[in-house]
Design a protein around this motif. Structure first.
Motif, PDB file in Angstrom:
ATOM      1  N   GLN A 210       0.835  -1.208   0.000  1.00  0.00           N
ATOM      2  CA  GLN A 210       0.000   0.000   0.000  1.00  0.00           C
ATOM      3  C   GLN A 210       0.868   1.255   0.000  1.00  0.00           C
ATOM      4  N   MET A 211       1.919   1.216   0.809  1.00  0.00           N
ATOM      5  CA  MET A 211       2.760   2.405   0.930  1.00  0.00           C
ATOM      6  C   MET A 211       3.521   2.657  -0.376  1.00  0.00           C
ATOM      7  N   THR A 212       3.985   1.587  -1.018  1.00  0.00           N
ATOM      8  CA  THR A 212       4.684   1.736  -2.305  1.00  0.00           C
ATOM      9  C   THR A 212       3.754   2.406  -3.320  1.00  0.00           C
ATOM     10  N   LYS A 213       2.500   1.981  -3.332  1.00  0.00           N
ATOM     11  CA  LYS A 213       1.533   2.543  -4.283  1.00  0.00           C
ATOM     12  C   LYS A 213       1.244   4.010  -3.957  1.00  0.00           C
ATOM     13  N   LEU A 214       1.085   4.320  -2.677  1.00  0.00           N
ATOM     14  CA  LEU A 214       0.826   5.720  -2.301  1.00  0.00           C
ATOM     15  C   LEU A 214       2.005   6.606  -2.688  1.00  0.00           C
ATOM     16  N   LEU A 215       3.209   6.117  -2.442  1.00  0.00           N
ATOM     17  CA  LEU A 215       4.400   6.941  -2.709  1.00  0.00           C
ATOM     18  C   LEU A 215       4.583   7.192  -4.200  1.00  0.00           C
ATOM     19  N   ALA A 216       4.057   6.283  -5.027  1.00  0.00           N
ATOM     20  CA  ALA A 216       4.151   6.496  -6.479  1.00  0.00           C
ATOM     21  C   ALA A 216       3.384   7.748  -6.904  1.00  0.00           C
ATOM     22  N   ALA A 217       2.392   8.160  -6.101  1.00  0.00           N
ATOM     23  CA  ALA A 217       1.618   9.378  -6.419  1.00  0.00           C
ATOM     24  C   ALA A 217       2.303  10.638  -5.899  1.00  0.00           C
ATOM     25  N   LYS A 218       3.476  10.484  -5.309  1.00  0.00           N
ATOM     26  CA  LYS A 218       4.303  11.582  -4.791  1.00  0.00           C
ATOM     27  C   LYS A 218       3.530  12.547  -3.874  1.00  0.00           C
ATOM     28  N   PRO A 219       2.982  12.021  -2.778  1.00  0.00           N
ATOM     29  CA  PRO A 219       2.288  12.910  -1.840  1.00  0.00           C
ATOM     30  C   PRO A 219       3.283  13.690  -0.978  1.00  0.00           C
ATOM     31  N   ASP A 220       2.840  14.858  -0.495  1.00  0.00           N
ATOM     32  CA  ASP A 220       3.653  15.610   0.465  1.00  0.00           C
ATOM     33  C   ASP A 220       3.290  15.207   1.898  1.00  0.00           C
ATOM     34  N   ALA A 221       2.063  14.701   2.059  1.00  0.00           N
ATOM     35  CA  ALA A 221       1.613  14.277   3.391  1.00  0.00           C
ATOM     36  C   ALA A 221       0.767  13.017   3.247  1.00  0.00           C
ATOM     37  N   ILE A 222       0.837  12.164   4.264  1.00  0.00           N
ATOM     38  CA  ILE A 222       0.013  10.948   4.279  1.00  0.00           C
ATOM     39  C   ILE A 222      -0.833  10.958   5.544  1.00  0.00           C
ATOM     40  N   TYR A 223      -2.147  10.830   5.345  1.00  0.00           N
ATOM     41  CA  TYR A 223      -3.072  10.767   6.483  1.00  0.00           C
ATOM     42  C   TYR A 223      -3.337   9.299   6.783  1.00  0.00           C
ATOM     43  N   LEU A 224      -3.106   8.887   8.036  1.00  0.00           N
ATOM     44  CA  LEU A 224      -3.319   7.497   8.443  1.00  0.00           C
ATOM     45  C   LEU A 224      -4.664   7.393   9.163  1.00  0.00           C
ATOM     46  N   ALA A 225      -5.527   6.493   8.673  1.00  0.00           N
ATOM     47  CA  ALA A 225      -6.859   6.336   9.282  1.00  0.00           C
ATOM     48  C   ALA A 225      -7.152   4.870   9.592  1.00  0.00           C
ATOM     49  N   PRO A 226      -6.375   4.273  10.511  1.00  0.00           N
ATOM     50  CA  PRO A 226      -6.682   2.899  10.931  1.00  0.00           C
ATOM     51  C   PRO A 226      -7.680   2.935  12.088  1.00  0.00           C
ATOM     52  N   ILE A 227      -8.025   1.756  12.631  1.00  0.00           N
ATOM     53  CA  ILE A 227      -8.945   1.745  13.771  1.00  0.00           C
ATOM     54  C   ILE A 227      -8.230   2.181  15.045  1.00  0.00           C
ATOM     55  N   GLY A 228      -7.037   1.680  15.224  1.00  0.00           N
ATOM     56  CA  GLY A 228      -6.401   1.983  16.506  1.00  0.00           C
ATOM     57  C   GLY A 228      -4.915   2.166  16.399  1.00  0.00           C
ATOM     58  N   GLY A 229      -4.299   2.378  17.549  1.00  0.00           N
ATOM     59  CA  GLY A 229      -2.906   2.768  17.615  1.00  0.00           C
ATOM     60  C   GLY A 229      -1.923   1.815  16.959  1.00  0.00           C
ATOM     61  N   GLY A 230      -2.146   0.504  17.074  1.00  0.00           N
ATOM     62  CA  GLY A 230      -1.153  -0.461  16.625  1.00  0.00           C
ATOM     63  C   GLY A 230      -0.718  -0.309  15.186  1.00  0.00           C
ATOM     64  N   THR A 231      -1.606   0.132  14.320  1.00  0.00           N
ATOM     65  CA  THR A 231      -1.291   0.217  12.891  1.00  0.00           C
ATOM     66  C   THR A 231      -0.508   1.481  12.550  1.00  0.00           C
ATOM     67  N   ILE A 232      -0.612   2.495  13.389  1.00  0.00           N
ATOM     68  CA  ILE A 232       0.040   3.768  13.050  1.00  0.00           C
ATOM     69  C   ILE A 232       1.569   3.643  13.039  1.00  0.00           C
ATOM     70  N   PRO A 233       2.194   3.045  14.071  1.00  0.00           N
ATOM     71  CA  PRO A 233       3.650   2.859  13.975  1.00  0.00           C
ATOM     72  C   PRO A 233       4.058   2.025  12.762  1.00  0.00           C
ATOM     73  N   LEU A 234       3.248   1.027  12.423  1.00  0.00           N
ATOM     74  CA  LEU A 234       3.563   0.183  11.265  1.00  0.00           C
ATOM     75  C   LEU A 234       3.549   1.019   9.980  1.00  0.00           C
ATOM     76  N   GLY A 235       2.544   1.878   9.838  1.00  0.00           N
ATOM     77  CA  GLY A 235       2.433   2.731   8.656  1.00  0.00           C
ATOM     78  C   GLY A 235       3.577   3.728   8.570  1.00  0.00           C
ATOM     79  N   ILE A 236       3.894   4.353   9.706  1.00  0.00           N
ATOM     80  CA  ILE A 236       4.981   5.345   9.705  1.00  0.00           C
ATOM     81  C   ILE A 236       6.304   4.659   9.359  1.00  0.00           C
ATOM     82  N   ARG A 237       6.540   3.507   9.971  1.00  0.00           N
ATOM     83  CA  ARG A 237       7.808   2.809   9.711  1.00  0.00           C
ATOM     84  C   ARG A 237       7.910   2.381   8.246  1.00  0.00           C
ATOM     85  N   ALA A 238       6.817   1.819   7.714  1.00  0.00           N
ATOM     86  CA  ALA A 238       6.844   1.382   6.310  1.00  0.00           C
ATOM     87  C   ALA A 238       7.134   2.575   5.394  1.00  0.00           C
ATOM     88  N   GLY A 239       6.482   3.700   5.659  1.00  0.00           N
ATOM     89  CA  GLY A 239       6.685   4.895   4.830  1.00  0.00           C
ATOM     90  C   GLY A 239       8.110   5.409   4.913  1.00  0.00           C
TER      91      GLY A 239
END
Lengths: 375, 294
Positions: A210-239
């Motif tokens: 997912q992150m590879t695909k998002l980065l292909a669109a060259k965003p300046d900011a990424i908004y993370l909208a998971p259900i809870g805290g556990g996924t946010i560190p995973l998303g930040i680290r992957a990015g």
């Protein structure tokens, strides 16, 4: 004499039963949802800890014959509406709860009629816009998706003027989809274009595709909208590992200790959440530091219920869900020792929020918004 | 459309990571003759052993990983001795063994959630060191997972071909009663098999949770993808589940490249169905159940 003794015994028994009954009436069981899902488990713990502080204060002040609160855990499993239904039924029928605080757009919407049928006041920590429409007795305690995105967009526009392109990574169910759409609208209003969005399942273990695909669109900011805290560190680290140097933004579910402890979140990251001002009780501030910002919301919930119940009992009125919600809406403005709320009659609530960053293993207040500013 | 190469590299990496669990499942299926969902419990116990060693004793990364690696085989042998052995001795039907192993996994999952916490905990709070390869970045954990899966595949082959214990296990797998007549201790062979499978699962779990954190639900996806990999690849040789896993990993990543992430599961599981429609024995054959049935 025997008859006299018997009469006295019966009178004592009746009095004893009466005392028990009166005491039983003085104890108000209140439900607090708990979850076995990795994300919600974090803020469920924080809500419980915060509520416990208010309950202990109220019960101590009440003395032997005053109104007391009793917390009742309600297991909603992995944010599962069917599991929640079973637990709600038990809480209504066995524990006789008069009020509950819960979350999950699906959990609350699908169980809205059950809440009304059982005359329970439902305070919702879900951000879903339609949650309060599902039950007459539901009152929003959490900020709604449009408000979460509006504040984030305002902060990005003012503090990060270089951001022109936004991507959203969201959990693939009604809450996440609503978050994606509302952020598209609110960021669009301030001239920031939504250039890509990708979904993930609840509690994912791999976000690289997912992150590879998002980065292909060259965003300046990424908004993370998971259900809870556990996924946010995973998303930040992957990015960050895939080379994204831009801004990460998230909403109140980022307000948990696993995010505070992530070194990568100490720069180019902020979240919108509940403020706990300096004048708040010390115990609440400590609970927030240990368990996250939802502890403040838990405190406020129990404080509001306890004080409304006390008023109703003092006026000789029954403590029911409709009486609690009716009184909350009638009063409108309620100030707890932590926050000021304006409870509106349509179920929505105006409440203060704030922007936080992360520093030294804790959250760092960047900018508070009062309820008036948000209204 | 964005470059294909990063998706290919990440897909192969995911596949090789799944392949370790697939190898452990294949090992037990080919020798003991059961689909062991209880390996999910082993995965969790290895991950939680590492987490507890880190949080309770403040051990450094290498030390708590070593504790997790030791916990895997211990947990697997304990589950075999404490639960499965009785059912295997009674020649319980396959579906009974599958149900029992599923119960072990689910009970462990919810037991950990109830006793410790359902929250996710991270073992590392910073970027994992890595390298730019083909337009993407592979971190050290991903590289380690890829290397370890290939090393374990080679190690397993050598173990079964070159050691007397390995050959005794294969004899038990081929014909348990005949092996017993030849004086082979079947129970000892099974304990060794579970210890090896437990070790492989721990090797799969620990890098994975280094990346994605520890919570009670972290084993579910690898377990089901591992099972899908052995069904897709077939079981006639240990390298086929690995190939099946790589194909599945590629499906997950190429679906995002070609469509969007909402198509990941649709593409991957449709691929499984199509493979089984075309080749019920798996892509490379050999879905034969080795364990004798009465």
């Amino acid at each position: 004499m025997i008859r006299g003794f018997g009469t006295t015994l019966l009178a004592c028994a009746a009095t004893f039963c009466g005392v028990l009954s009166a005491d039983a009436q003085q104890t108000i069981p209140i439900g607090i949802c708990q979850s076995t899902a990795q994300g919600p488990a974090k803020f469920a713990t924080a809500l419980w800890k915060g509520a416990e502080i208010a309950i202990n204060e109220i019960n101590k002040e009440a003395g032997p014959n005053g109104v007391k609160l009793e917390p009742v855990p309600i297991d909603v499993g992995n944010n599962d509406p069917a599991q929640a239904r079973l637990s709600f039924n038990k809480a209504f029928q066995v524990n006789k709860i008069k009020s509950l605080v819960c979350w999950g757009t699906n959990v609350m919407v699908q169980n809205g009629p059950l809440i009304d049928e059982n005359d329970a006041a439902a305070f919702t920590m879900s951000s879903g816009l339609n949650v309060v429409k599902s039950a007459k007795l539901a009152q929003q305690l959490e900020a709604t998706t449009d408000l979460q995105c509006r504040i984030a967009a305002k902060q990005v526009k003012e503090k990060y003027p270089q951001v022109k392109r936004l991507a959203v990574l969201y959990v693939n169910y009604e809450f996440g989809i609503e978050m994606r759409d509302q952020c598209g609208i609110e960021f669009g209003k301030v001239g920031i274009e939504l250039v890509a969005s990708e979904a993930h399942a609840n509690a994912p273990t791999d976000l690289r595709a997912q992150m590879t695909k998002l980065l292909a669109a060259k965003p300046d900011a990424i908004y993370l909208a998971p259900i809870g805290g556990g996924t946010i560190p995973l998303g930040i680290r992957a990015g960050r590992e895939l080379g994204f140097k831009g801004l990460f933004v998230t909403y109140t579910s980022g307000d948990t200790p696993d995010v505070y402890n992530l070194k990568l979140a100490e720069s180019n990251f902020f979240f919108v959440s509940h403020d706990v001002p300096a004048e708040a009780p010390k115990a609440v501030a400590q609970a927030v530091a240990s368990y996250g910002g939802y502890a403040g919301a838990g405190y406020d919930y129990a404080w509001v219920i306890g004080n409304i119940a006390r008023e109703l009992v003092a006026e000789g009125k029954p403590v029911t869900g409709s009486a609690i919600i009716g009184r909350v809406r009638e009063k409108g403005n309620i100030k707890t020792p932590v926050n000021g709320y304006r409870f509106k009659s349509d179920g929505y609530t105006v409440r203060p929020l704030a922007i936080f960053g992360v520093a030294n293993g804790g959250r760092k207040l960047e900018r508070p918004f009062t309820a008036q500013e948000l209204e | 459309m964005s470059s294909l190469l990063p998706y290919l590299i990440n897909g192969i990496s995911l596949g090789l990571s799944i392949s370790l669990v697939a190898l452990a499942l294949a090992l037990i299926w080919r020798t003991v003759g059961m689909i062991d969902f209880g390996l999910g419990a082993v995965y969790l116990l290895a991950a939680y052993a590492a987490l507890m060693a880190k949080t309770w004793f403040g051990l450094p990364y290498v030390a708590f990983m070593a504790i997790g690696l030791v916990a895997g085989p211990i947990a697997a042998v304990a589950i075999y001795g404490g639960v499965y052995r009785t059912f295997i001795r009674r020649d319980a039907a396959l579906f009974v063994l599958v149900l029992v192993s599923l119960c072990v996994h689910i009970a462990t999952q919810h037991g950990l959630a109830a006793l410790l916490s359902a929250q996710k905990f991270y073992l590392l709070d910073d970027i994992i060191p890595g390298w730019e390869i083909g337009g993407t970045r592979l971190n050290a954990v991903q590289v380690a997972k890829m290397f370890l899966s290939l090393a374990i595949l080679a190690g397993l082959s050598l173990f079964f071909l070159k050691t007397s214990t390995g050959q005794a296990i294969m004899a038990v797998a081929d014909n348990k009663r005949l092996a017993q007549c030849m004086g082979i201790d079947v129970n000892r062979c099974y304990r060794i098999i579970y210890a090896i499978a437990g070790f492989i699962v721990a090797v799969a779990a620990l890098p994975e949770v280094t990346e994605s954190g520890v919570d009670p639900y972290v084993a579910t996806t690898p377990l089901f993808l591992g099972l899908a990999a052995i069904i897709v690849g077939g079981l006639s040789a240990f390298q086929y589940p690995v190939l099946g896993a790589v194909l599945l990993g590629l499906c997950f990543h190429l679906a995002v490249w070609a469509f969007s992430s909402q198509w990941q599961d649709i593409v991957a599981y449709t691929f499984v169905i199509l493979v089984l429609l075309a080749r019920p024995q798996g892509l490379f054959g050999g879905m034969r159940l080795v364990r004798e049935r009465p």
